[in-house]
Design a protein around this motif. Structure first.
Motif, short mmCIF file in Angstrom:
data_model
loop_
_atom_site.label_atom_id
_atom_site.label_comp_id
_atom_site.label_asym_id
_atom_site.label_seq_id
_atom_site.Cartn_x
_atom_site.Cartn_y
_atom_site.Cartn_z
N LEU A 97 -51.66 17.46 -19.22
CA LEU A 97 -52.35 18.49 -18.46
C LEU A 97 -52.68 19.71 -19.31
CD1 LEU A 97 -50.16 18.04 -15.33
CD2 LEU A 97 -52.58 17.41 -15.56
N TYR A 98 -53.77 20.33 -18.94
CA TYR A 98 -54.26 21.48 -19.70
C TYR A 98 -53.24 22.61 -19.69
CZ TYR A 98 -57.63 25.02 -21.15
OH TYR A 98 -58.27 26.02 -21.82
N ALA A 99 -52.65 22.82 -18.51
CA ALA A 99 -51.67 23.92 -18.39
C ALA A 99 -50.50 23.44 -17.52
CB ALA A 99 -52.33 25.14 -17.76
N PRO A 100 -49.39 24.09 -17.63
CA PRO A 100 -48.23 23.62 -16.87
C PRO A 100 -48.45 23.73 -15.35
CG PRO A 100 -47.58 25.24 -18.50
CD PRO A 100 -49.09 25.23 -18.48
N ILE A 101 -47.86 22.80 -14.66
CA ILE A 101 -47.92 22.83 -13.20
C ILE A 101 -46.52 22.89 -12.64
CG2 ILE A 101 -50.08 21.55 -12.99
CD1 ILE A 101 -48.13 19.10 -12.30
N ASP B 121 -60.20 24.73 -18.21
CA ASP B 121 -61.46 24.27 -18.78
C ASP B 121 -61.63 22.78 -18.56
OD1 ASP B 121 -61.15 26.46 -21.69
OD2 ASP B 121 -61.90 26.79 -19.63
N SER B 122 -60.51 22.07 -18.70
CA SER B 122 -60.59 20.62 -18.43
C SER B 122 -59.27 20.16 -17.86
CB SER B 122 -60.92 19.86 -19.71
OG SER B 122 -59.79 19.92 -20.57
N LEU B 123 -59.23 18.91 -17.44
CA LEU B 123 -58.00 18.40 -16.84
C LEU B 123 -56.92 18.23 -17.89
CD1 LEU B 123 -56.49 17.27 -14.41
CD2 LEU B 123 -57.46 15.04 -14.93
N SER B 124 -57.36 17.65 -19.01
CA SER B 124 -56.32 17.33 -19.99
C SER B 124 -56.54 18.08 -21.28
CB SER B 124 -56.31 15.83 -20.26
OG SER B 124 -57.60 15.45 -20.72
N LEU B 125 -55.45 18.09 -22.03
CA LEU B 125 -55.53 18.72 -23.33
C LEU B 125 -56.40 17.87 -24.22
CD1 LEU B 125 -51.84 19.70 -24.02
CD2 LEU B 125 -53.78 21.24 -23.90
N LEU C 195 -49.44 13.39 -29.35
CA LEU C 195 -49.37 12.85 -27.99
C LEU C 195 -48.01 12.18 -27.76
CD1 LEU C 195 -52.90 11.29 -27.58
CD2 LEU C 195 -52.05 13.42 -26.64
N GLN C 196 -47.58 11.39 -28.75
CA GLN C 196 -46.29 10.72 -28.60
C GLN C 196 -45.17 11.73 -28.38
OE1 GLN C 196 -45.84 7.81 -27.99
NE2 GLN C 196 -44.03 6.93 -28.95
N CYS C 197 -45.21 12.78 -29.25
CA CYS C 197 -44.18 13.84 -29.08
C CYS C 197 -44.19 14.37 -27.67
CB CYS C 197 -44.50 15.00 -30.06
SG CYS C 197 -43.57 14.88 -31.55
N LEU C 198 -45.40 14.68 -27.23
CA LEU C 198 -45.49 15.26 -25.88
C LEU C 198 -44.90 14.30 -24.84
CD1 LEU C 198 -49.03 16.89 -25.97
CD2 LEU C 198 -46.86 18.06 -25.68
N THR D 85 -44.08 15.38 -15.11
CA THR D 85 -43.33 16.56 -15.50
C THR D 85 -44.29 17.74 -15.44
OG1 THR D 85 -43.87 16.32 -17.83
CG2 THR D 85 -41.87 15.25 -17.03
N ASP D 86 -43.84 18.87 -16.04
CA ASP D 86 -44.70 20.03 -15.82
C ASP D 86 -46.00 20.00 -16.63
OD1 ASP D 86 -42.86 22.42 -17.85
OD2 ASP D 86 -43.45 20.34 -18.17
N GLN D 87 -46.06 19.13 -17.65
CA GLN D 87 -47.34 19.08 -18.34
C GLN D 87 -47.84 17.67 -18.60
OE1 GLN D 87 -47.16 22.08 -21.49
NE2 GLN D 87 -49.38 22.00 -21.58
N TYR D 88 -47.25 16.73 -17.90
CA TYR D 88 -47.61 15.34 -18.20
C TYR D 88 -47.57 14.56 -16.91
CZ TYR D 88 -46.98 10.63 -20.17
OH TYR D 88 -47.10 9.31 -20.48
#
Lengths: 423, 359
Positions: free
Chosen positions: A53-57, A84-88, A96-99, A36-39
């Protein structure tokens, strides 16, 4: 427990993130990748890889290249910035579960939206196709109509032309007819002249020359009509040809005949003749002729005529033991019982006779009339006048012209009315 | 089927006219664009109406009333100049009328005891040879041939033997009139009998029975040696007989066709092509047919006697015009494809059949 894949390598540019993930030894298909856009998740049992992901794609345009035990992701950033990095960075498992759940929901909704969009486009296409076919059919129909119309007009024109020709021809005819008497005389004179001339010339020449009737050949077609009339044969001498019509067992044409019923009746009669009672033990005492139901029936008839009703009944009964399918036996025995005033038995026998006289066809009309009359009489003698009247009326329906039945039916009606008045 | 269908003859309705009486017969007046309608008015009198085809409509020229309803008529026995109409009416009277002066008939006879169902004429209109004669078939079971020059008595009478039950004669037709002596009359009866009478020898030449009542018989041409005879009947059947070869026991060869369940009221051959004919039906429809001859018209049977071989009938076109039976039909002898039909819905219709040249 899945095996987490952790050794992924990534690099980025301003607009995209390039992620390469080795997946050793297993085949990866597009269905194993969930994004998805951030996972991003890759699940190839027993391996599992996920990254928040650090930011939406832009997950629609991003690609994943699968091959050689490696998946190469090209993820296009929504916003151009260096990550700054690949992941949050987050340790909070709940978060994390929520996300994760959000990601799944988002994916669902996206899928739904896609199907909706597909449906809408499908409908649009269908409607378009329908309109297109309608237009084509309409055009075809118009074309045929036009062709038909053209034919009609062509034919109408021809008709008008022909009518004009008719009118002109008629006018000519009329004109010629007016000239006719004069022309006839002129031509007659001419004929005479010609004949005289040829005669004179022939006398002067050889005798073998034939004498054609030149005058006649020169006449127009109108005169040939007149000549024809003179040549018509005289009226035929009068004569008569006698004819007869195709005979049938039942003399009616196909539409009038109730063939099926008539066949049934014939069949039944034929079978009845063949029936032989199985009760042969007692019958061995009988003489030869006494075994013939027809002979017995005749015997019974003679007894009846002589007034010996009991003997007649015996004869008929014996005949019935040999063959219980002949309706006339019951009919005649009913008449005997009437004379013997055994009215119940008369009713029984008449009813049995009527049963055997089905199907109702013109052939068994008279028998049926008799059966109804006999039963009606028996009913009346038993003072069951309503039933008696019913039978008389049934007889009248078959034979409306019979005066006796009519008068008797009238009498019964009077009796019924009289008794009703009394009570 | 669009393009292929349009290559077949089309039955185009040109015009129609509503009438206020029951129409029994309609005929074209020869050598003209006029047609005659014969029938029965509501008050029980006979009606003759003369119409002219003008453009796309029918114009009424004359209306004549007669005491008895008129069932049938023919121009077959009259000359082209005179064009007298012979009619049969409900009272059994045969009358010949001069339409210019229709008050008094030119010839009149009470020919039959009951209604004259059918009439035919031969020897007139410049067709064929021999004396002009009229044949009438009646419900009294007799078929009588009349010569307009002989008053009161028919020149031939085909009647049932004394004491024999009679059957209605429903239709009559002349044929075989190819010279001055030869002539036959074919009669169809309501019990399915078809009888062929030879007028030269005054004898019954052939008879057969087709089970259902015969509504209409017609030879393909009256004025040639007998070639084909079509007989139509109730229950939607018609038979085409090949009349060239008569077998001593089997008679004439035939082929039959079933159209629909409804009665076929009339058959009429196209004057300009004797292998094309139209049948009119009880369901208000017209069917156009073409007869195809077999490769060999005759063959020998087991004893060496010659017998005919029937061909086949192919259906060209049909059209449904009405919900009521179409009881009468006539081709125009002058314009190929022009025809008129009358139905029991009190309407007379003029039709044009196209593409008959290409059949």
């Amino acid at each position: 427990m899945p095996v987490w894949l952790r050794d992924c390598r990534w690099r980025q540019s301003a607009s995209a993130v390039y992620l390469s993930l080795p997946v050793p030894g297993v085949r990866v298909t597009p269905s194993n990748i969930f994004c998805t856009d951030q996972y991003l998740k890759v699940s190839v049992p027993p391996f599992l890889f996920e990254v928040f992901l650090y930011a939406p794609i832009d997950d629609i345009n991003s690609t994943a290249k699968i091959g050689n035990g490696l998946i190469f992701f090209t993820l296009y950033k929504k916003e151009e910035a260096m990550w700054d990095s690949l992941s949050l960075a987050s340790d909070n498992k709940e978060k994390l579960q929520c996300l994760r759940q959000d990601a799944v929901l988002k994916a669902h909704e996206k899928a739904k939206a896609e199907t909706e969009a597909k449906k809408v486009t499908k409908q649009k296409h269908k409607r378009y196709a329908l309109e297109a076919t309608m237009k084509l059919e309409e055009a075809e129909r118009k074309r045929i109509e036009e062709l038909k119309e053209k034919e009609r007009q062509k034919v109408t024109k021809e008709l008008e032309l022909w009518k004009k020709q008719q009118k002109d021809a008629e006018k000519q005819n009329r004109v010629q007819q007016e000239l006719l008497p004069q022309e006839v005389e002129q031509l007659k004179e001419k004929k005479k002249e010609k004949m005289n001339k040829t005669r004179i010339s022939n006398e002067g020449t050889s005798k073998t020359r034939l004498q054609p009737t030149k005058g006649c050949h020169g006449s127009s077609s109108m005169f040939s009509e007149n000549l024809k009339e003179e040549q018509l044969p005289a009226p035929r001498s009068a004569a008569t040809i006698k004819i007869n019509f195709t005979s049938r067992v039942f003399p009616t044409p196909l539409r009038e005949s109730r063939v099926a019923e008539e066949e049934e009746w014939l069949h039944k009669q034929a079978e009845a003749r063949r029936t032989v009672s199985a009760d042969m033990a007692e019958l061995e005492d009988l003489k030869e002729e006494e075994r013939n139901p027809d002979w017995l029936k005749d015997k019974g008839n003679k007894m009846f005529a002589m007034g010996n009703y009991l003997a007649a009944v015996n004869a008929y009964t014996l005949a019935m033991r040999l063959n219980n399918k002949l309706p006339l036996l019951y009919l005649n025995r009913a008449a005997c019982h009437l004379k013997l005033r055994n009215f119940h038995k008369a009713i029984e026998d008449s009813s049995k006779a009527l049963e055997l006289l089905t199907p109702p066809v013109p052939d068994n009309e008279s028998a049926r009339v008799k059966a109804y009359v006999r039963r009606g009489t028996a009913f009346c003698q038993l003072e069951l006048y309503t039933e008696g009247l019913q039978d008389y009326e049934a007889a009248l329906r078959i034979d409306p012209e019979n005066k006796t039945i009519q008068t008797d039916a009238e009498k019964i009606r009077h009796v019924i009315q009289g008794s009703m008045q009394d009570s | 089927s669009g393009a292929a269908g349009l290559e077949r003859p089309q039955l185009v309705l040109h015009t129609q006219q509503a009438l206020n009486y029951t129409l029994f017969d309609c005929k074209w007046v020869p050598r003209s664009a006029r047609l005659l309608c014969l029938g029965s008015a509501a008050r029980g009198t006979g009606v003759l109406q003369l119409y002219e085809l003008r453009g796309a409509r029918l114009a009424l020229l004359r209306e004549i009333e007669k005491p008895k309803p008129i069932k049938c008529g023919t121009f077959g026995a009259t000359s082209l100049q005179q064009r007298y109409l012979a009619t049969g009416d409900f009272g059994g009277n045969l009358n010949i009328w001069n339409l210019e002066a229709p008050e008094i008939p030119v010839y009149s006879v009470k020919g039959h005891k009951e209604i004259i169902n059918s009439i035919d004429g031969v020897g007139g209109l410049g067709i064929g040879e021999g004396a002009p004669e009229i044949v009438t078939g009646s419900r009294d079971g007799t078929v009588k041939v009349w010569d307009p020059r002989q008053k009161d008595t028919p020149v031939a009478n085909m009647e049932p033997i004394q004491g024999e039950s009679k059957r209605d004669c429903w239709t009559v037709a002349f044929g075989n009139a190819y010279n001055q002596e030869e002539r036959v009359v074919c009669a169809g009866y309501d019990n399915g009998d078809i009888k062929l009478f030879d007028l030269k020898t005054m004898s019954l030449r052939w008879e057969t029975s087709i089970k259902n009542g015969v509504c209409s018989v017609e030879f393909d041409r009256k004025d040639i040696g007998m070639n084909k005879l079509v007989a139509t009947s109730l229950e939607g059947k018609f038979h085409v007989f090949d009349m060239r070869i008569q077998h001593p026991t089997k008679g004439f060869a035939s082929v039959s066709e079933k159209v629909q369940k409804s009665t076929i009221w009339q058959v009429r051959h196209l004057p300009q092509n004797r292998d094309i004919f139209m049948t009119s039906g009880g369901a208000g429809s017209l069917h156009l047919w073409k007869y195809e001859y077999p490769a060999q018209r005759s063959k020998k049977d087991s004893e060496g006697a010659e017998m005919g071989v029937a061909g086949s009938v192919s259906h060209l076109q049909n059209v449904t015009l009405s919900t009521q039976p179409i009881c009468s039909f006539d081709w125009s002898p002058d314009k190929k494809g022009l025809c008129v039909c009358g139905a029991f819905d009190q309407t007379v219709r003029v039709l044009i059949v196209t593409k008959l040249n290409k059949v």
